[in-house]
Design an enzyme around this catalytic site. Sequence first.
Site, short mmCIF file in Angstrom:
data_model
loop_
_atom_site.label_atom_id
_atom_site.label_comp_id
_atom_site.label_asym_id
_atom_site.label_seq_id
_atom_site.Cartn_x
_atom_site.Cartn_y
_atom_site.Cartn_z
N ARG A 58 0.81 -1.01 0.07
CA ARG A 58 -0.09 -0.05 -0.01
C ARG A 58 0.86 1.10 0.06
NH1 ARG A 58 -2.86 -4.09 1.73
NH2 ARG A 58 -0.74 -4.69 2.29
N THR A 59 1.81 1.29 0.99
CA THR A 59 2.63 2.62 0.98
C THR A 59 3.24 2.87 -0.10
OG1 THR A 59 2.82 2.13 3.38
CG2 THR A 59 4.01 3.94 2.60
N LYS A 86 26.56 -4.91 -1.31
CA LYS A 86 28.02 -5.10 -1.66
C LYS A 86 28.71 -4.36 -0.42
CE LYS A 86 27.78 -4.38 -6.39
NZ LYS A 86 28.23 -3.19 -7.62
N ARG A 108 11.32 3.60 3.54
CA ARG A 108 10.69 2.81 4.43
C ARG A 108 11.99 1.74 4.86
NH1 ARG A 108 5.73 -1.31 4.61
NH2 ARG A 108 4.94 0.86 4.98
N HIS A 136 5.18 5.28 11.83
CA HIS A 136 4.38 5.28 10.40
C HIS A 136 3.40 6.35 10.36
CE1 HIS A 136 3.23 3.90 6.60
NE2 HIS A 136 2.95 2.53 6.92
N1 CP Z 1 -0.20 -0.20 5.93
C1 CP Z 1 0.97 -0.34 5.24
O1 CP Z 1 1.92 0.10 5.50
O2 CP Z 1 0.79 -1.25 4.17
P1 CP Z 1 2.38 -1.87 3.53
O3 CP Z 1 3.02 -2.48 4.33
O4 CP Z 1 1.62 -2.77 2.41
O5 CP Z 1 2.64 -0.53 3.09
#
Ligand code: CP
Length: 310
Positions: A58-59, A86, A108, A136
Amino acid sequence: MAFNHKHLIDITEYSADDIMTILETAKNFKQVNERRIKKVPTLKGFTVVNMFNEPSTRTRSSFEIAEKRLSADSLNFGGSSTATVKGESLVDTVKTLCSYKIDCIVVRDRWAGVPRKIADVSGVSVIDAGDGKHQHPTQALLDIYTIRKEKGHIGGQTITFLGDLKYGRTVHSLGYFMQQLGNKMIFASPDELKMPEEITAELRAKGADITETDDVKAALAVSDLVYVTRVQRERFPDEESYNRCKGSYIVNNELLKAAKKDITILHPLPRVDEIATEVDSYAGAAYFRQAHNGMYLRMALLGLITGRVQ
Ligand code: CP
């Protein structure tokens, strides 16, 4: 009030006014997404790097689509195809990317604190798209957007956070915003997965009304919303401790009989087995609408953080 943030890393730097600005901007971008031609020139000439070193559906996809619809140039970067395998350091990687005159990094990572480190060395805008078990923030913003859309308002409600509150970073961020917007919180979890004490203490010090319980039925009976999280298997120190916790809570139609009428069910997704699929047809099951809202929210955030939307 003017939005004046270069990064989204530390959610405590964001005021209730900032949240409202983001939500209102997201509403405008929702209208853009309802047109046949969904592209706008807001970020034409801007380059965004999506640095995902941990899996995401999603993100990652909603950021990528948001960037395309804003006419930004995007680079999707990360994982096992980069020179980090590496032995190249994060700092050298970021310095190299920045030499190409990029404008923003969406990151992320499985390690807490990586977005801050990148901001310290990069000089460009950084958006935390989930760092380890820490935070998050963009998820929390889309959660707030969803709550307002589903309920018509975002304050004066009771929300139960149910599940893995120890490793689930989404509730760590959302808890802060829910406190700021004047909501009561119930933390319902197995003992091994309780909200970290330092987070609960910090929220209480800011004035949050928090109850901790393992009685899920009693929690749902007084809650306007329940925010369910998956047991975060990848963050457990070993398989044995994960096995002790898995399956310890499941939201199904039977459990919902004990819930307050019209309760709204949220989940950041992905789901494993903590919400039975039979619940998907319940009118208040908002988790797929929640994921959808992420696209508008991330368009708004990219526009505001780059200064292209005032
Ligand atoms: N909610 C969320 O962060 O989903 P993903 O890990 O799929 O990005």
